[in-house]
Write an enzyme that holds these catalytic residues in place. Structure first.
Site, PDB file in Angstrom:
ATOM      1  N   SER A 261       8.462  -2.605  -4.354  1.00  0.00           N
ATOM      2  CA  SER A 261       8.281  -1.472  -3.451  1.00  0.00           C
ATOM      3  C   SER A 261       7.922  -1.956  -2.055  1.00  0.00           C
ATOM      4  CB  SER A 261       7.161  -0.562  -3.970  1.00  0.00           C
ATOM      5  OG  SER A 261       5.897  -1.216  -3.860  1.00  0.00           O
ATOM      6  N   LYS A 262       7.954  -1.008  -1.108  1.00  0.00           N
ATOM      7  CA  LYS A 262       7.554  -1.311   0.265  1.00  0.00           C
ATOM      8  C   LYS A 262       6.113  -1.818   0.300  1.00  0.00           C
ATOM      9  CE  LYS A 262       6.896   0.839   4.790  1.00  0.00           C
ATOM     10  NZ  LYS A 262       5.457   0.550   4.886  1.00  0.00           N
ATOM     11  N   ARG A 263       5.268  -1.232  -0.531  1.00  0.00           N
ATOM     12  CA  ARG A 263       3.866  -1.640  -0.565  1.00  0.00           C
ATOM     13  C   ARG A 263       3.728  -3.116  -0.929  1.00  0.00           C
ATOM     14  NH1 ARG A 263      -0.041   2.103  -4.001  1.00  0.00           N
ATOM     15  NH2 ARG A 263       0.664   3.528  -2.359  1.00  0.00           N
ATOM     16  N   ASP A 266       4.594  -5.084   2.174  1.00  0.00           N
ATOM     17  CA  ASP A 266       3.508  -5.015   3.160  1.00  0.00           C
ATOM     18  C   ASP A 266       2.347  -5.915   2.748  1.00  0.00           C
ATOM     19  OD1 ASP A 266       4.973  -3.184   4.581  1.00  0.00           O
ATOM     20  OD2 ASP A 266       3.927  -1.425   3.794  1.00  0.00           O
TER      21      ASP A 266
END
Length: 505
Positions: A261-263, A266
């Protein structure tokens, strides 16, 4: 069904394209080109509430950057368009009605409140609410109402949906990657096919469009595997020949646990989107592989190995080589772990593979952005060729070769102490005289002159070569020191030695 291979990538424009979606597009493209087929882009925007401005353009830009262009789609209209579902909405209601007339679907007049109450009742019994054959006759629908009442409600404008009525049986299906799949259709719910707002749901629009666009193979992500039974049943209800299905494995976190995921990106410092994305509502900017410095060739290579294996030791593939090698039989069914370090390895391989002129042009642009004078692009290209094997991204080139454009402002403290002592200034003064007296200022000419002098003085090479490199570079890194001296020129070489003598002597 036509024997022509026609595949589609059908994203929803609800935000930036994840690399999982881009991988799906790539595999569809490779399969189509491997079989001299057609690759179609279809924008599935039936859910207008989730539509995000700019997302469709982002999808197209990402495909174009990776050089996996579609043959038919928005802006490339073929005879099966339009290619945005919102522009096709006038046709879906007729297909939903067709299923009602066949007894494969029915009108449902249940209100939001009634369905909420049914869920609450089920939860009180510690049960999961599912609208299907077990309870459909307890709701307000065309199965429980008389025909004239149904027509009356429709004519007076009562809100309704059209729900699918799955045939109860053991359904045998085949997936090109996962092979045979068997499911008891009594476990399925009565999915809504047509919504009260006059728009189809994904399931109806997807199947109708695939049929009308003559899609031969549906190659999509694993997250759609639970919908396969419904889609197969819809094909059967319409008496249409179904396409072949292939569900690609999930792209997993670097830990191998859970979907990427994007998380995760990040948190661990890497991108999960091909291009930079600016959220039109919040203004939040998400990084992209392109802006991180990845080459499109590397991006394609990274994506190809997320779930596919050529069955050989070869890892570096051009798009054309991938087309030749690709097959669904070599796609794994288990999840593919994303490895950020492996991604950088692919990038490094393609970075080195670049022509010096191409890499040099990118480096020259980066130097220009830093307001650093670089002479000519030919000079930059030569420098690039000397150092690029140790670079991963264009931005690494300045760290590896900045001394070709600027004299060192500081000196590596540890190595400077090692290279410079009380006798070094006197030695370097004599080296300057040798350099000035040397007519041949090529790397070979300077090497011959200085090495010849060192030998004639019966001196150790380290006493000259280490301080010379420190003076020119600021550290003990870099290519051949005489190549550096030749590239920056005799005058600049002398200036740098004199500066080092002042600061380190």
């Amino acid at each position: 069904m036509s024997t022509d291979v026609r595949v589609r990538f059908a994203p929803s424009p609800t935000g930036p394209l994840h690399i999982g979606g881009l991988r799906t597009a790539l595999f569809n493209y490779l399969f189509a080109k491997r079989h001299n087929g057609t690759f179609i882009l279809r924008i599935e925007d039936t859910d207008q509430n989730r539509y995000v401005e700019g997302a469709e353009n982002y999808i197209v830009d990402a495909l174009n950057w990776c050089e996996i262009p579609f043959d038919e789609g928005p802006g490339k209209e073929g005879k099966y368009g339009p290619y945005r579902q919102s522009e096709r909405k006038h046709m879906y209601s007729a297909y939903a009605e067709q299923l009602v007339n066949k007894g494969a679907a029915y009108y449902a007049f249940d209100t939001t409140e009634e369905l909420a109450q049914a869920r609450t009742t089920a939860e009180a019994k510690k049960e999961t609410f599912i609208y299907n054959h077990n309870n459909r006759l307890t709701f307000t629908n065309s199965l429980t109402l008389k025909a004239d009442e149904v027509q009356k409600r429709i004519l007076q404008g009562d809100a309704y949906t059209i729900r699918f009525k799955p045939e109860l049986k053991t359904l045998n299906m085949f997936d090109e990657i996962r092979k045979g799949i068997e499911i008891d259709t009594s476990l399925l719910d009565d999915k809504v096919l047509f919504k009260s707002d006059g728009m189809p749901t994904y399931h109806l629009a997807n199947v109708v469009d695939d049929h009308l666009m003559k899609i031969s193979h549906v190659i999509r992500g694993e997250e759609w595997l639970p919908s396969m039974a419904l889609h197969v049943l819809l094909y059967e209800s319409f008496d249409w020949e179904r396409p072949k299905f292939a569900h690609l494995p999930l792209i997993l976190k670097p830990t191998g646990k859970g979907k990427l995921s994007k998380r995760d990106g990040d948190k661990m410092g890497f991108s999960v989107f091909p291009l930079e994305w600016k959220d039109p509502t919040s203004g939040e900017i998400s990084t992209g592989f392109r802006e991180d410095g990845f080459l499109p060739e590397a991006m394609v290579n990274i994506l190809a190995f997320l779930g596919w294996n050529p069955g050989s030791d070869q890892e570096i593939f051009s798009v054309q080589e991938l087309i030749t090698a690709f097959s669904l039989e070599k796609v794994n069914s288990s999840g593919a772990k994303y490895d950020p370090e492996k991604a950088k390895w692919f990038q490094q391989q393609w970075f080195v593979h670049q022509d010096n002129a191409v890499a040099g042009a990118a480096f020259a642009k980066a130097l220009q952005e830093k307001n650093i004078s670089y002479g000519s692009e030919d000079y930059v290209c030569i420098v690039t060729g000397m150092v690029k094997e140790r670079a991963v991204f264009t931005e690494d080139l300045f760290e590896l070769a900045g001394f070709f454009f600027e004299a060192p402002k500081t000196y590596d403290e540890k190595n400077a102490k090692k290279a410079w002592n009380e006798a070094t200034n006197e030695i370097m003064s004599k080296v300057i005289k040798v350099i000035k007296a040397t007519e041949d200022d090529s790397a070979a000419g300077l090497s011959a002159a200085i090495k010849g002098w060192i030998t004639s003085e019966d001196m150790s090479f380290g006493k000259v070569m280490m301080p010379l490199r420190i003076a020119l570079v600021g550290s003990l890194m870099g290519p051949d020191v005489f190549e550096i001296a030749s590239m920056v020129g005799k005058n600049e070489t002398v200036n740098r030695i004199e500066t080092a003598m002042q600061k380190l002597g």
